[in-house]
Motif scaffolding. Sequence first.
Motif, short mmCIF file in Angstrom:
data_model
loop_
_atom_site.label_atom_id
_atom_site.label_comp_id
_atom_site.label_asym_id
_atom_site.label_seq_id
_atom_site.Cartn_x
_atom_site.Cartn_y
_atom_site.Cartn_z
N VAL A 35 0.82 -1.21 0.00
CA VAL A 35 0.00 0.00 0.00
C VAL A 35 0.86 1.26 0.00
CG1 VAL A 35 -1.72 1.31 1.32
CG2 VAL A 35 -1.93 -1.17 1.14
N LEU A 36 2.05 1.19 0.55
CA LEU A 36 2.91 2.38 0.63
C LEU A 36 3.15 2.90 -0.78
CD1 LEU A 36 4.19 3.82 3.05
CD2 LEU A 36 6.35 2.71 2.46
N PRO A 37 2.77 4.15 -1.05
CA PRO A 37 2.77 4.64 -2.44
C PRO A 37 4.16 4.96 -2.99
CG PRO A 37 2.07 6.39 -0.96
CD PRO A 37 2.20 5.14 -0.12
N MET A 38 4.33 4.62 -4.27
CA MET A 38 5.47 5.03 -5.08
C MET A 38 6.82 4.54 -4.55
SD MET A 38 4.12 8.91 -5.94
CE MET A 38 3.67 9.24 -4.23
N VAL A 39 6.84 3.32 -4.01
CA VAL A 39 8.11 2.75 -3.54
C VAL A 39 8.42 1.40 -4.20
CG1 VAL A 39 8.05 3.95 -1.33
CG2 VAL A 39 7.03 1.66 -1.53
N ASP A 40 7.40 0.74 -4.77
CA ASP A 40 7.61 -0.53 -5.46
C ASP A 40 6.53 -0.72 -6.50
OD1 ASP A 40 5.43 -1.20 -3.93
OD2 ASP A 40 6.42 -2.71 -2.72
N PRO A 68 6.75 -3.01 1.73
CA PRO A 68 7.35 -2.81 0.41
C PRO A 68 8.47 -3.81 0.16
CG PRO A 68 8.04 -1.09 1.95
CD PRO A 68 6.94 -1.85 2.61
N HIS A 69 8.65 -4.15 -1.12
CA HIS A 69 9.69 -5.10 -1.49
C HIS A 69 11.07 -4.62 -1.06
CE1 HIS A 69 7.21 -7.83 -3.78
NE2 HIS A 69 6.64 -6.81 -4.40
N GLN A 70 11.89 -5.57 -0.62
CA GLN A 70 13.29 -5.29 -0.27
C GLN A 70 14.14 -6.31 -1.02
OE1 GLN A 70 16.29 -5.08 0.93
NE2 GLN A 70 16.20 -2.95 1.50
N ARG A 75 16.94 -0.50 -6.03
CA ARG A 75 17.03 0.61 -5.09
C ARG A 75 15.73 0.63 -4.29
NH1 ARG A 75 18.29 6.99 -6.50
NH2 ARG A 75 18.33 7.72 -4.32
N CYS A 76 15.83 0.36 -3.01
CA CYS A 76 14.64 0.21 -2.17
C CYS A 76 14.53 1.33 -1.15
CB CYS A 76 14.68 -1.14 -1.44
SG CYS A 76 14.77 -2.56 -2.55
N VAL A 77 13.32 1.59 -0.72
CA VAL A 77 13.09 2.59 0.31
C VAL A 77 13.77 2.14 1.60
CG1 VAL A 77 10.88 1.54 0.94
CG2 VAL A 77 11.32 3.94 1.50
N THR A 78 14.39 3.07 2.31
CA THR A 78 15.11 2.76 3.54
C THR A 78 14.14 2.53 4.70
OG1 THR A 78 15.25 5.08 4.23
CG2 THR A 78 17.01 4.23 2.78
N PRO A 79 14.61 1.90 5.77
CA PRO A 79 13.75 1.72 6.95
C PRO A 79 13.21 3.06 7.46
CG PRO A 79 15.67 0.33 7.13
CD PRO A 79 15.91 1.21 5.95
N GLU A 80 14.06 4.08 7.46
CA GLU A 80 13.63 5.40 7.91
C GLU A 80 12.61 6.00 6.94
OE1 GLU A 80 17.42 4.17 9.46
OE2 GLU A 80 16.81 4.53 7.37
N GLY A 81 12.82 5.75 5.65
CA GLY A 81 11.90 6.25 4.64
C GLY A 81 10.52 5.61 4.75
N ILE A 82 10.50 4.34 5.12
CA ILE A 82 9.22 3.65 5.31
C ILE A 82 8.41 4.31 6.42
CG2 ILE A 82 8.13 1.49 6.06
CD1 ILE A 82 10.47 0.01 4.67
N VAL A 83 9.08 4.56 7.55
CA VAL A 83 8.39 5.18 8.68
C VAL A 83 7.89 6.57 8.33
CG1 VAL A 83 8.71 6.07 11.02
CG2 VAL A 83 9.64 3.84 10.42
#
Length: 238
Positions: A35-40, A68-70, A75-83
Amino acid sequence: MDELKDIYGSKIMNRVKKVHESKDIPGFIDIHCHVLPMVDDGAQSTEMALDMLRIAADEGIWKMILTPHQKADRRCVTPEGIVKRIEILQKKADELKIPVKLFPGNEIFYRHGLAELLEQGKIRTLANSHYVLIEFLPGEDYAYIRDAIGRVASFGYWPVVAHVERYVNVIKDMEKAERLKEDAGCYFQVNASSVVGEQGFAAKNVVKKLLKAGLVDFVGTDAHSDGSRAPRLRKCAG
């Protein structure tokens, strides 16, 4: 988080089970969604993400772990970016009175050194618990999956095998599937769409066997959009 951990600790977990009207159990918990938008390859906009949350609420889902996929080759969203992104999405959902609580996570494609990355906090566990959602290639060798999960577990984590019905070398023999859980100390998650037959007869038949054998611990939506892969659980639970 303690409430989620208590649910994780339950033997029932989030199995296919209809939730009755109750102040203590107001709805479902989805542990696997994009659901997290624009990361995967999940929600492609904030508007789509909010539509997905509306659908989830209508389906009786009241808590969602956004995973989100890791993958090592992306290039994946960081743990901090997820929060940070969850905080923004949660604020918008609250403003629109969408009654879904969001938590951080990752769907992790296994690679060597994963346990060490978890230890370093470079990849997210499920809702800051010791549970870790891990996926593999559909045709991955059974021994590789067993050894991979065992290594993660040896570091004190509790591996959750994402959409286990896809791994032909695990599910072609229910005794091997049961042995994997016993030897590696893992949990099995299946997709709601597989339970109700939306992924074809073969997937539905496999999940039926897994359920009959008591091997399913979690059911997730693995939602990727507000269309054909929307976050739906009600039909599955019915």
